[in-house]
Scaffold this motif. Sequence first.
Motif, PDB file in Angstrom:
ATOM      1  N   PRO A   1      -3.697   2.747 -14.227  1.00 51.01           N
ATOM      2  CA  PRO A   1      -3.005   2.987 -13.005  1.00 51.01           C
ATOM      3  C   PRO A   1      -1.917   1.954 -13.017  1.00 51.01           C
ATOM      4  CG  PRO A   1      -5.184   3.011 -12.100  1.00 51.01           C
ATOM      5  CD  PRO A   1      -5.131   2.588 -13.587  1.00 51.01           C
TER       6      PRO A   1
ATOM      7  N   THR B   1      -2.621 -10.692  -1.519  1.00 48.76           N
ATOM      8  CA  THR B   1      -2.881 -10.833  -0.199  1.00 48.76           C
ATOM      9  C   THR B   1      -4.242 -11.630   0.222  1.00 48.76           C
ATOM     10  OG1 THR B   1      -3.819  -8.791  -0.036  1.00 48.76           O
ATOM     11  CG2 THR B   1      -1.818  -8.972   0.848  1.00 48.76           C
TER      12      THR B   1
ATOM     13  N   TRP C   1       5.899 -13.172   2.739  1.00 50.57           N
ATOM     14  CA  TRP C   1       6.251 -11.905   3.767  1.00 50.57           C
ATOM     15  C   TRP C   1       7.352 -11.124   3.245  1.00 50.57           C
ATOM     16  CZ3 TRP C   1       4.469  -9.309   7.699  1.00 50.57           C
ATOM     17  CH2 TRP C   1       5.764  -8.486   8.272  1.00 50.57           C
TER      18      TRP C   1
ATOM     19  N   THR D   1       5.343  -9.299   0.382  1.00 52.17           N
ATOM     20  CA  THR D   1       4.527  -8.318   0.710  1.00 52.17           C
ATOM     21  C   THR D   1       5.102  -7.105   1.217  1.00 52.17           C
ATOM     22  OG1 THR D   1       3.074 -10.033   1.374  1.00 52.17           O
ATOM     23  CG2 THR D   1       2.853  -7.995   2.334  1.00 52.17           C
TER      24      THR D   1
ATOM     25  N   LEU E   1       4.997  -3.353   0.171  1.00 50.16           N
ATOM     26  CA  LEU E   1       4.543  -2.150   0.851  1.00 50.16           C
ATOM     27  C   LEU E   1       5.608  -1.420   0.821  1.00 50.16           C
ATOM     28  CD1 LEU E   1       2.784  -0.952   2.960  1.00 50.16           C
ATOM     29  CD2 LEU E   1       4.099  -2.308   4.447  1.00 50.16           C
TER      30      LEU E   1
ATOM     31  N   ALA F   1       5.046   0.530  -2.592  1.00 52.79           N
ATOM     32  CA  ALA F   1       3.960   1.395  -2.715  1.00 52.79           C
ATOM     33  C   ALA F   1       4.271   2.631  -2.056  1.00 52.79           C
ATOM     34  CB  ALA F   1       2.746   0.515  -2.203  1.00 52.79           C
ATOM     35  N   ARG F   2       4.726   2.537  -0.976  1.00 53.28           N
ATOM     36  CA  ARG F   2       5.148   3.753  -0.396  1.00 53.28           C
ATOM     37  C   ARG F   2       6.077   4.909  -0.678  1.00 53.28           C
ATOM     38  NH1 ARG F   2       5.769   1.333   5.649  1.00 53.28           N
ATOM     39  NH2 ARG F   2       3.286   1.396   5.905  1.00 53.28           N
TER      40      ARG F   2
ATOM     41  N   LEU G   1       4.037   6.441  -3.542  1.00 55.40           N
ATOM     42  CA  LEU G   1       3.198   7.214  -2.855  1.00 55.40           C
ATOM     43  C   LEU G   1       3.967   8.657  -2.731  1.00 55.40           C
ATOM     44  CD1 LEU G   1       0.171   6.858  -2.562  1.00 55.40           C
ATOM     45  CD2 LEU G   1       0.781   5.457  -0.327  1.00 55.40           C
TER      46      LEU G   1
ATOM     47  N   LEU H   1       4.169  10.401  -6.139  1.00 54.46           N
ATOM     48  CA  LEU H   1       2.907  11.027  -6.504  1.00 54.46           C
ATOM     49  C   LEU H   1       2.408  12.256  -5.780  1.00 54.46           C
ATOM     50  CD1 LEU H   1       0.711   7.848  -7.501  1.00 54.46           C
ATOM     51  CD2 LEU H   1       1.796   9.462  -8.950  1.00 54.46           C
TER      52      LEU H   1
ATOM     53  N   THR I   1       0.507  -5.481   8.174  1.00 53.47           N
ATOM     54  CA  THR I   1       1.027  -5.319   7.096  1.00 53.47           C
ATOM     55  C   THR I   1       0.260  -5.353   5.853  1.00 53.47           C
ATOM     56  OG1 THR I   1       3.256  -6.019   8.297  1.00 53.47           O
ATOM     57  CG2 THR I   1       3.193  -5.800   5.682  1.00 53.47           C
ATOM     58  N   VAL I   2      -0.537  -6.291   5.908  1.00 54.80           N
ATOM     59  CA  VAL I   2      -1.625  -6.450   4.847  1.00 54.80           C
ATOM     60  C   VAL I   2      -2.702  -5.231   4.672  1.00 54.80           C
ATOM     61  CG1 VAL I   2      -3.467  -7.871   3.924  1.00 54.80           C
ATOM     62  CG2 VAL I   2      -1.315  -8.970   4.691  1.00 54.80           C
TER      63      VAL I   2
ATOM     64  N   ASP J   1      -2.011  -2.318   5.676  1.00 54.78           N
ATOM     65  CA  ASP J   1      -1.238  -1.164   5.510  1.00 54.78           C
ATOM     66  C   ASP J   1      -0.970  -1.394   3.896  1.00 54.78           C
ATOM     67  OD1 ASP J   1      -1.006  -0.086   7.680  1.00 54.78           O
ATOM     68  OD2 ASP J   1       1.228  -0.485   8.172  1.00 54.78           O
ATOM     69  N   LEU J   2      -0.673  -2.533   3.311  1.00 53.21           N
ATOM     70  CA  LEU J   2      -0.589  -2.612   1.742  1.00 53.21           C
ATOM     71  C   LEU J   2      -1.751  -2.392   1.045  1.00 53.21           C
ATOM     72  CD1 LEU J   2       1.187  -3.239  -0.345  1.00 53.21           C
ATOM     73  CD2 LEU J   2       0.586  -5.780  -0.257  1.00 53.21           C
ATOM     74  N   GLU J   3      -3.068  -2.795   1.519  1.00 51.00           N
ATOM     75  CA  GLU J   3      -4.122  -2.545   1.013  1.00 51.00           C
ATOM     76  C   GLU J   3      -4.513  -0.856   0.988  1.00 51.00           C
ATOM     77  OE1 GLU J   3      -6.702  -5.750   2.364  1.00 51.00           O
ATOM     78  OE2 GLU J   3      -5.647  -7.027   0.983  1.00 51.00           O
TER      79      GLU J   3
ATOM     80  N   ALA K   1      -2.127   1.341   1.308  1.00 52.39           N
ATOM     81  CA  ALA K   1      -1.435   2.300   0.543  1.00 52.39           C
ATOM     82  C   ALA K   1      -1.786   2.086  -1.186  1.00 52.39           C
ATOM     83  CB  ALA K   1      -0.001   1.555   0.537  1.00 52.39           C
ATOM     84  N   ARG K   2      -2.290   1.095  -1.440  1.00 54.19           N
ATOM     85  CA  ARG K   2      -2.661   0.807  -2.792  1.00 54.19           C
ATOM     86  C   ARG K   2      -4.074   1.480  -3.152  1.00 54.19           C
ATOM     87  NH1 ARG K   2      -1.622  -5.514  -3.619  1.00 54.19           N
ATOM     88  NH2 ARG K   2       0.447  -5.133  -4.152  1.00 54.19           N
TER      89      ARG K   2
ATOM     90  N   HIS L   1      -4.931   4.371  -1.576  1.00 54.89           N
ATOM     91  CA  HIS L   1      -4.281   5.660  -1.454  1.00 54.89           C
ATOM     92  C   HIS L   1      -3.604   5.898  -2.897  1.00 54.89           C
ATOM     93  CE1 HIS L   1      -1.739   8.778   0.983  1.00 54.89           C
ATOM     94  NE2 HIS L   1      -2.738   9.374  -0.188  1.00 54.89           N
ATOM     95  N   LEU L   2      -2.880   5.014  -3.407  1.00 49.99           N
ATOM     96  CA  LEU L   2      -2.226   5.341  -4.848  1.00 49.99           C
ATOM     97  C   LEU L   2      -3.187   5.360  -5.865  1.00 49.99           C
ATOM     98  CD1 LEU L   2       0.666   5.223  -4.942  1.00 49.99           C
ATOM     99  CD2 LEU L   2       0.601   2.729  -5.030  1.00 49.99           C
ATOM    100  N   THR L   3      -4.394   4.577  -5.920  1.00 51.21           N
ATOM    101  CA  THR L   3      -5.421   4.879  -6.976  1.00 51.21           C
ATOM    102  C   THR L   3      -6.056   6.141  -6.595  1.00 51.21           C
ATOM    103  OG1 THR L   3      -7.398   3.793  -6.005  1.00 51.21           O
ATOM    104  CG2 THR L   3      -5.681   2.271  -6.973  1.00 51.21           C
TER     105      THR L   3
END
Lengths: 219, 219
Positions: free
Chosen positions: A69, A84, A122, A125, A129, A132-133, A136, A139, B125-126, B128-130, B132-133, B135-137
């Motif tokens: 991926p 992070t 910041w 990140t 984010l 990534a969205r 998302l 996909l 935010t962190v 959410d980012l994690e 999202a990642r 979710h991505l995988t």
Amino acid sequence: MTFIPSFDQARATPVAETGPDDLMSRIGVQMTFAKDEEIYGQGENADLVYRVVSGTVRTSRFMPDGRRPIGDFYYAGDLFGLETGDEHAMAAEALSDCTVLVANRQALRAAGGEEELKRLMWAATVRDLESAREHLTLLVRKSACERVASFLLGLAARRQGAHVELAMGRQDTADYLGLTIETVSRMITQLQAAKVVEFKGSRLFRICDVQALQEMAAG
Amino acid sequence: MTFIPSFDQARATPVAETGPDDLMSRIGVQMTFAKDEEIYGQGENADLVYRVVSGTVRTSRFMPDGRRPIGDFYYAGDLFGLETGDEHAMAAEALSDCTVLVANRQALRAAGGEEELKRLMWAATVRDLESAREHLTLLVRKSACERVASFLLGLAARRQGAHVELAMGRQDTADYLGLTIETVSRMITQLQAAKVVEFKGSRLFRICDVQALQEMAAG
DNA sequence: CGTGGCTTTGAAACATTTCAATCATCGTGG
DNA sequence: CCACGATGATTGAAATGTTTCAAAGCCACG
């Protein structure tokens, strides 16, 4: 001015997160990586911070079953490698030959202060984010055609000008879109047949009908 | 020990990002939302910050074509509604009846200072980012079976105890996984036939064979 | 006890993948 | 400078997995 090789993205050091005299450019060390060279590995300690100067970088992770991926693509001006956690969740590789600014977190802190480092983190990140969205939605947007259309649209949005260069090959594109190279190839052929985009070779394209492409991307 | 009803997530106000006397609990106002009620809308101004006390919240976005990609699910203790921009990119709805702490950004800043607000935003935010990642995988992991297996595993990881409650119905699960309800249903049936998980009704399950499930999830 | 919403199941239609072969492009060496 | 081999892209046909459409089942609720 005479010796710009295949990519013109090197032409101007792009305005990054901050002005031209920002921390990274002041204390960063410039390094070059050949195509497909690893910049850092999955699981390595994340005490360095990177910024793409020219070329394109890809982060990816190896899965037990061999699939790979893609986390993200980073283009000139983008910061990457700021995690992070304190080790790299993914590996980073040069998609094309590229030059990168590298700086140590300690050094950044020393030179710019805690605040400045935080600001950088910041910015990176938030960018990750948002990216990534976007990825998302790409996909979840189910059909292969929609994914490819969105992808091309996204690439085109990033750089103005008639012709857009696809920094990545079909395999990377396919991995990013969760498709196979064959399907990506077919969709591109299909988009061309519909006169929505036009390819010149396999890595350079032009959008002929933006509206049609947007419609295909939106579903 | 005898009277754990269908959900035990309300049992203890979970340890959130910070201690029990943190800002949100001090100055937040408690609100309750009925199942399917909107907490905030897509495009609304994002000057409020939320924390789930009990129940589950979903963020989602309506697409022109009627599909509805799910951004994320938020469980007890999770902060949500903190955007990187200043308006909500997605709407938030109560997945089940739920209670939520709500606080104004201004008030948070006034009460806890800029630093504290930044800390909150960073944590959210962190997270959410994690998420999202992850979710991505999930989505790149191609087969329907793998997605469902990973999803169940992820849910189970969140809460210990033999039985796990599926806060969301099949439709939400399907939207999250980029599948149809029918496919999700079939995969669950299949997993049950393989004696990997066992469902008691359609929303309560138990993992019978963790290892097998992990293998199916890993691909 | 019936009704409505959600879930499950089935069969056919469809899209994507897989496997295999062909085709272009590009750099290399004759 | 051209031929060659290598790498990556495209195309085709069959196999597979997922969706679609339709119907039936289940459960909670009035």
